[in-house]
Design an enzyme around this catalytic site. Structure first.
Site, PDB file in Angstrom:
ATOM      1  N   TYR A 120     -13.058  -3.123  10.551  1.00 40.75           N
ATOM      2  CA  TYR A 120     -11.724  -2.522  10.445  1.00 40.75           C
ATOM      3  C   TYR A 120     -10.966  -2.661  11.772  1.00 40.75           C
ATOM      4  CZ  TYR A 120      -8.130   1.119  10.359  1.00 40.75           C
ATOM      5  OH  TYR A 120      -6.937   1.801  10.454  1.00 40.75           O
ATOM      6  N   GLY A 149       0.822  -1.212   0.000  1.00 41.37           N
ATOM      7  CA  GLY A 149       0.000   0.000   0.000  1.00 41.37           C
ATOM      8  C   GLY A 149       0.850   1.254   0.000  1.00 41.37           C
ATOM      9  N   ALA A 150       1.903   1.249  -0.823  1.00 43.61           N
ATOM     10  CA  ALA A 150       2.799   2.416  -0.861  1.00 43.61           C
ATOM     11  C   ALA A 150       2.329   3.455  -1.869  1.00 43.61           C
ATOM     12  CB  ALA A 150       4.222   1.961  -1.173  1.00 43.61           C
ATOM     13  N   SER A 156      -3.243  -0.020  15.112  1.00 36.16           N
ATOM     14  CA  SER A 156      -3.994   1.219  15.273  1.00 36.16           C
ATOM     15  C   SER A 156      -4.512   1.355  16.691  1.00 36.16           C
ATOM     16  CB  SER A 156      -5.175   1.268  14.318  1.00 36.16           C
ATOM     17  OG  SER A 156      -5.937   2.433  14.586  1.00 36.16           O
ATOM     18  N   GLY A 166      -0.858   7.849   1.245  1.00 38.61           N
ATOM     19  CA  GLY A 166      -0.856   7.982   2.694  1.00 38.61           C
ATOM     20  C   GLY A 166       0.451   7.578   3.367  1.00 38.61           C
TER      21      GLY A 166
END
Ligand code: NDP
Length: 310
Positions: free
Chosen positions: A185, A9-10, A142, A13
Site C-alpha cells: 500500500y 472510489g466515491a 499519503s 470515505g
C-alpha cells in the site's frame, strides 16, 4: 457552466465526502466512478447528494479493460472533463498471500497506481479539450508513503528500491508467494505521488492543467481499514484523535480535497498539499524517495509498458 469532476472510489470515505462537498456548492457535476453501482447509489442518496448533481459510472480499477470501458462510457456521455480525482484505493495490511488484478498485478499497486495511471493518461486527452479555466488532475497521496514523517517511519517503510519489483515482480507471470500488504500500500502511494510530479514535469506547461497530490489527514474511520484486525479498528480512531492528533473527520477531509479541486488559491501545479492544525492548507515536503525525479521518470516508463500504452 457547471464543472464536471470525476472522482474514483466515491462510494465511501474520502471520495464520497468530496463528492458531497463539491455537489453542495452547486458548481459541480460529479461523475462517481465506482466498482459497486448499488453501493454508490445508496451512498449518494444517504449523503444527500442531489440527483442532478451526480452520475454513477462503473469503474473497476483492478481491471485495465474496465478502465478502458469507463473512458468509453464517459466519452459517450458527451460531457467535458474539467477535473479528475484519483482517490480510490485498497489497503490489505493483514494479507499474507498476494491478491491480483485481472491482468495479474499485485492488487494494491495494480489498483491504486496502475489502474489510475492508465485512467489518467487516457483521460488527459479529454481534459485537454475542455475549455474550463482551471483544469486539475489530482492523485491522493499519503503520509504513510513519506519516510520524512513519523507515520512514514512505522515499519514496514515504503521503498520502491530500484523499481525491479514494479517492472517485473508484480507481474502475474512472476508471482511472489508472500507479500507484505502494508508495504505494498505504501509503495503504491509513493507511485501515486511520483506520478503526479512526473505529470507536472511532462505536461503542465503544454496543457495548463494543474497536477496535485495531497494528504488530507488521518481519516481513521473510513472503509480503508476494513481489512485490519478488529482491535486495530477499535483503537485506531481514538489513538489518532487523542494521541497523534492527526485525526480528521470524513466531512473535513472531503472539504480539503474539494478545495484542491476548486479553490482559486490552490491552482499551483506539482504540489503535495497538507493542512495544519488550524485546517489551513500548505505546500508540504515529500520524502526523498517520493520526490526523486529519476525514479518518477523510470516509474512512468515502466508503468506505460505495464498498462499497454507503449
Ligand atoms: P475507503 O475504503 O472508504 O474508500 C476507498 C474507495 O475506493 C471505495 O469507494 C472503494 O470502493 C474504492 N475502490 C477500491 N478498490 C477499487 C477498485 N478496484 N475499483 C474502483 N474503486 C475501488 O477509504 P478512504 O476513503 O480512506 O480512501 C480514499 C483515499 O484516501 C485513498 O487513496 C487512500 O489511500 C487515501 N488516504 C486515506 C487516509 C485515511 O486515513 N483513511 C489517509 C491518507 C490517504 P467500494 O466502496 O466498492 O469498496
Amino acid at each position: 457552466r457547471q464543472g464536471t469532476c470525476i472522482v474514483t472510489g466515491a462510494s465511501s470515505g474520502l471520495g464520497l465526502a468530496t463528492a458531497k462537498a463539491l455537489a453542495e456548492t452547486g458548481k459541480w457535476h460529479i461523475i462517481m466512478a465506482c466498482r459497486n453501482f448499488l453501493k454508490a447509489e445508496r451512498a449518494a442518496k444517504s449523503a444527500g447528494i442531489a440527483k442532478e448533481n451526480y452520475t454513477i459510472m462503473h469503474l473497476d480499477l483492478a481491471s485495465l479493460d474496465s478502465v478502458r470501458q469507463f473512458v468509453d462510457t464517459f466519452r459517450r456521455s458527451g460531457r467535458p472533463l474539467d477535473v479528475l480525482v484519483c482517490n480510490a484505493a485498497v489497503y490489505l495490511p493483514t494479507a499474507k498471500e498476494p491478491a491480483f488484478t485481472a491482468e495479474g498485478f499485485e492488487l494494491s499497486v495494480g489498483t491504486n497506481h496502475l489502474g489510475h495511471f492508465l485512467l489518467s493518461r487516457l483521460l488527459l486527452e479529454d481534459m485537454k479539450k475542455s475549455d474550463y479555466p482551471s483544469k486539475r488532475l489530482i492523485i491522493v497521496g499519503s503520509i504513510t508513503g513519506n519516510t520524512n514523517t513519523l507515520a512514514g517511519n512505522v515499519p514496514p517503510k515504503a521503498n520502491l528500491g530500484d523499481l525491479r519489483g514494479l517492472s517485473g515482480g508484480l507481474n502475474g507471470l512472476n508471482r511472489p508467494a508472500m507479500i507484505d500488504g502494508a508495504k505494498a500500500y505504501k509503495d503504491s502511494k509513493v507511485c501515486n505521488m511520483l506520478t503526479m510530479q512526473e505529470f507536472h514535469r511532462r505536461l503542465h506547461e503544454e496543457t495548463g492543467i494543474a497536477f496535485a497530490s495531497l494528504y488530507p489527514g488521518c481519516i481513521a474511520t473510513t472503509g480503508l481499514f476494513r481489512e485490519h484486525i478488529p482491535l486495530f479498528r477499535l483503537l485506531f480512531p481514538p489513538f489518532q484523535k487523542y494521541i497523534t492528533k492527526g485525526f480528521v473527520s470524513e466531512d473535513e477531509a472531503g472539504k480539503r480535497l474539494a478545495q484542491v479541486v476548486s479553490d482559486p488559491s490552490l491552482t499551483k501545479s506539482g504540489v503535495y498539499w497538507s493542512w495544519n492544525k488550524h485546517s489551513a492548507s500548505f505546500q508540504n515536503q515529500l520524502s526523498q524517495e517520493a520526490s526523486d525525479a529519476e525514479k518518477a521518470r523510470k516509474g512512468w516508463e515502466i508503468s506505460e509498458k505495464l498498462v499497454g500504452l507503449v
